[in-house]
Design a protein around this motif. Sequence first.
Motif, mmCIF file in Angstrom:
data_model
loop_
_atom_site.group_PDB
_atom_site.id
_atom_site.type_symbol
_atom_site.label_atom_id
_atom_site.label_comp_id
_atom_site.label_asym_id
_atom_site.label_seq_id
_atom_site.Cartn_x
_atom_site.Cartn_y
_atom_site.Cartn_z
ATOM 1 N N PRO A 53 0.816 -1.220 0.000
ATOM 2 C CA PRO A 53 0.000 0.000 0.000
ATOM 3 C C PRO A 53 0.851 1.271 0.000
ATOM 4 O O PRO A 53 0.446 2.305 -0.520
ATOM 5 C CB PRO A 53 -0.831 -0.112 1.275
ATOM 6 C CG PRO A 53 -0.142 -1.122 2.121
ATOM 7 C CD PRO A 53 0.660 -2.003 1.214
ATOM 8 N N LYS A 54 2.052 1.165 0.583
ATOM 9 C CA LYS A 54 2.983 2.294 0.610
ATOM 10 C C LYS A 54 4.388 1.733 0.774
ATOM 11 O O LYS A 54 4.556 0.531 1.026
ATOM 12 C CB LYS A 54 2.635 3.262 1.744
ATOM 13 C CG LYS A 54 2.720 2.649 3.135
ATOM 14 C CD LYS A 54 2.291 3.651 4.196
ATOM 15 C CE LYS A 54 2.637 3.263 5.533
ATOM 16 N NZ LYS A 54 2.104 2.578 6.489
ATOM 17 N N ALA A 55 5.375 2.598 0.669
ATOM 18 C CA ALA A 55 6.762 2.157 0.831
ATOM 19 C C ALA A 55 6.973 1.589 2.227
ATOM 20 O O ALA A 55 6.385 2.064 3.199
ATOM 21 C CB ALA A 55 7.709 3.339 0.589
ATOM 22 N N HIS A 61 14.023 1.062 -1.553
ATOM 23 C CA HIS A 61 13.344 0.182 -2.506
ATOM 24 C C HIS A 61 14.005 0.273 -3.875
ATOM 25 O O HIS A 61 14.120 1.360 -4.436
ATOM 26 C CB HIS A 61 11.872 0.579 -2.628
ATOM 27 C CG HIS A 61 11.096 0.421 -1.366
ATOM 28 N ND1 HIS A 61 11.403 1.110 -0.212
ATOM 29 C CD2 HIS A 61 10.035 -0.354 -1.072
ATOM 30 C CE1 HIS A 61 10.550 0.758 0.740
ATOM 31 N NE2 HIS A 61 9.713 -0.127 0.244
ATOM 32 N N ILE A 62 14.409 -0.880 -4.412
ATOM 33 C CA ILE A 62 14.968 -0.977 -5.761
ATOM 34 C C ILE A 62 14.031 -1.891 -6.545
ATOM 35 O O ILE A 62 13.841 -3.054 -6.178
ATOM 36 C CB ILE A 62 16.403 -1.530 -5.742
ATOM 37 C CG1 ILE A 62 17.303 -0.643 -4.868
ATOM 38 C CG2 ILE A 62 16.948 -1.650 -7.159
ATOM 39 C CD1 ILE A 62 18.657 -1.242 -4.559
ATOM 40 N N PRO A 75 8.227 6.785 -4.146
ATOM 41 C CA PRO A 75 9.642 6.942 -4.546
ATOM 42 C C PRO A 75 10.434 5.643 -4.382
ATOM 43 O O PRO A 75 10.313 4.956 -3.363
ATOM 44 C CB PRO A 75 10.165 8.009 -3.593
ATOM 45 C CG PRO A 75 8.959 8.752 -3.129
ATOM 46 C CD PRO A 75 7.839 7.737 -3.106
ATOM 47 N N CYS A 76 11.201 5.312 -5.419
ATOM 48 C CA CYS A 76 12.043 4.120 -5.401
ATOM 49 C C CYS A 76 13.094 4.293 -6.485
ATOM 50 O O CYS A 76 13.027 5.222 -7.291
ATOM 51 C CB CYS A 76 11.223 2.858 -5.639
ATOM 52 S SG CYS A 76 10.397 2.817 -7.242
#
Length: 165
Positions: A53-55, A61-62, A75-76
Amino acid sequence: MRELVLIAAAGENNALGLNNDLPWHLPDDFKRFKALTTGHKIIMGRKTMESFPKALPNREHIVITRDKNYQPKFPCTLTHSLDDAVSYIRENEKGFIIGGGQIYRQSMEIGTLIELTRIHAVFEADTFFPEIDEVRWELVHEDFHPKDDRHKYDFTYQTFRRKST
């Protein structure tokens, strides 16, 4: 030395998920995943990222996608191959491969550890963890957890280390 850890939960039939969701709820496994991956880089495929649902907090995160025009929902770091993704893990860092099925299959050749939660049940699934080749991987630790009021299934934490060749 760079350490690449495949981390997953899978049923006895290597089931990982169905329709981009987990077919079980194991709170202690979520806690273990958080404890092991917090503060590290996590590598995943696009579908795995989209299942969140979210980071996930306190993790970089890649994301691997073949879609050059992909717009992530948070963002990732976007990459277009496993090799590109792994290049973000520096020499003395630990990175975690967190799925999905295709990414795990590709990672079996380069991973150094597998942290597997083996759930002692068979599940319907459309995504599976690859077979662990005991010629290449050695089981170095096991910790069994019986089902209880918070966990519908028995499960075992298993740690495998790549054998030196």
